[in-house]
Write a protein that holds these residues in place. Structure first.
Motif, PDB file in Angstrom:
ATOM      1  N   THR B  25      48.298  42.218  36.150  1.00  0.00           N
ATOM      2  CA  THR B  25      46.953  41.738  36.477  1.00  0.00           C
ATOM      3  C   THR B  25      46.620  40.505  35.634  1.00  0.00           C
ATOM      4  OG1 THR B  25      46.270  43.991  37.000  1.00  0.00           O
ATOM      5  CG2 THR B  25      44.518  42.396  36.639  1.00  0.00           C
ATOM      6  N   VAL B  37      41.938  34.224  29.950  1.00  0.00           N
ATOM      7  CA  VAL B  37      41.934  35.684  29.796  1.00  0.00           C
ATOM      8  C   VAL B  37      42.973  36.048  28.741  1.00  0.00           C
ATOM      9  CG1 VAL B  37      42.292  37.917  30.902  1.00  0.00           C
ATOM     10  CG2 VAL B  37      41.206  36.071  32.171  1.00  0.00           C
ATOM     11  N   GLU B  38      42.551  36.791  27.746  1.00  0.00           N
ATOM     12  CA  GLU B  38      43.435  37.068  26.626  1.00  0.00           C
ATOM     13  C   GLU B  38      44.256  38.347  26.840  1.00  0.00           C
ATOM     14  OE1 GLU B  38      42.541  37.869  22.041  1.00  0.00           O
ATOM     15  OE2 GLU B  38      41.519  36.112  22.857  1.00  0.00           O
ATOM     16  N   GLU B  39      43.618  39.363  27.400  1.00  0.00           N
ATOM     17  CA  GLU B  39      44.309  40.638  27.568  1.00  0.00           C
ATOM     18  C   GLU B  39      43.667  41.435  28.699  1.00  0.00           C
ATOM     19  OE1 GLU B  39      43.804  43.552  24.463  1.00  0.00           O
ATOM     20  OE2 GLU B  39      45.871  44.266  24.653  1.00  0.00           O
ATOM     21  N   VAL B  40      44.500  42.166  29.446  1.00  0.00           N
ATOM     22  CA  VAL B  40      43.984  43.112  30.446  1.00  0.00           C
ATOM     23  C   VAL B  40      44.676  44.450  30.204  1.00  0.00           C
ATOM     24  CG1 VAL B  40      43.720  43.674  32.888  1.00  0.00           C
ATOM     25  CG2 VAL B  40      43.653  41.284  32.175  1.00  0.00           C
ATOM     26  N   ARG B  41      43.888  45.501  30.076  1.00  0.00           N
ATOM     27  CA  ARG B  41      44.449  46.855  29.987  1.00  0.00           C
ATOM     28  C   ARG B  41      43.932  47.630  31.191  1.00  0.00           C
ATOM     29  NH1 ARG B  41      48.570  48.078  26.660  1.00  0.00           N
ATOM     30  NH2 ARG B  41      47.779  50.100  26.006  1.00  0.00           N
ATOM     31  N   SER B  42      44.791  48.412  31.791  1.00  0.00           N
ATOM     32  CA  SER B  42      44.340  49.200  32.944  1.00  0.00           C
ATOM     33  C   SER B  42      44.131  50.656  32.538  1.00  0.00           C
ATOM     34  CB  SER B  42      45.356  49.099  34.087  1.00  0.00           C
ATOM     35  OG  SER B  42      46.485  49.895  33.800  1.00  0.00           O
TER      36      SER B  42
END
Lengths: 84, 84
Positions: B25, B37-42
């Motif tokens: 993502t 955007v630095e980080e995406v966690r689901s």
């Protein structure tokens, strides 16, 4: 110094749309003996760390994260943290 | 009359555990031009409607919903509603 925002984006199925994962989870729970579970609905959560504002996060939902036909999105600002 | 509780169960990856969906993502958002955007966690959310109490919902997490090796669970009571 940079300021990062953390957003929680929740992607859920619109009411009336089939939710296969929710349904199979319901079946699984009942098979384990939890027969009084009435309904399970599944949703997806993305925790996004970025410098963008709310409007741009909404743009991300529309362009990538949510399917406008079958899904709703909901955005929540979680916190703001500063770091050098 | 029956009383139903609604619980939100959030299943997330433990810190340090790889999150392929979050990573893809993140890549997708950057490819669309959201480069900051630095980080995406689901994470996964289950909305469970049932008459069970908190302890039994925790039992469901341990037995079916979460993988104890790689995932954490968090349970929140959303509301209580009565119906005939």
């Amino acid at each position: 110094m940079c300021i990062n925002m953390i957003y929680e984006v929740r992607i859920s199925y619109k009411p009336g749309v089939q939710d296969p994962e929710g349904e199979s989870t319901l079946e699984g729970l009942r098979a384990l003996g939890f027969e009084k579970v009435e309904e399970v609905r599944s949703a997806k959560l993305y925790v996004i760390k970025s410098d963008y504002d709310l409007q741009q996060i909404e743009e991300m939902c529309k362009r990538l994260l949510a399917n406008p036909i079958s899904q709703d999105y909901e955005i929540r600002e979680v916190k703001q943290h500063s770091s050098r």
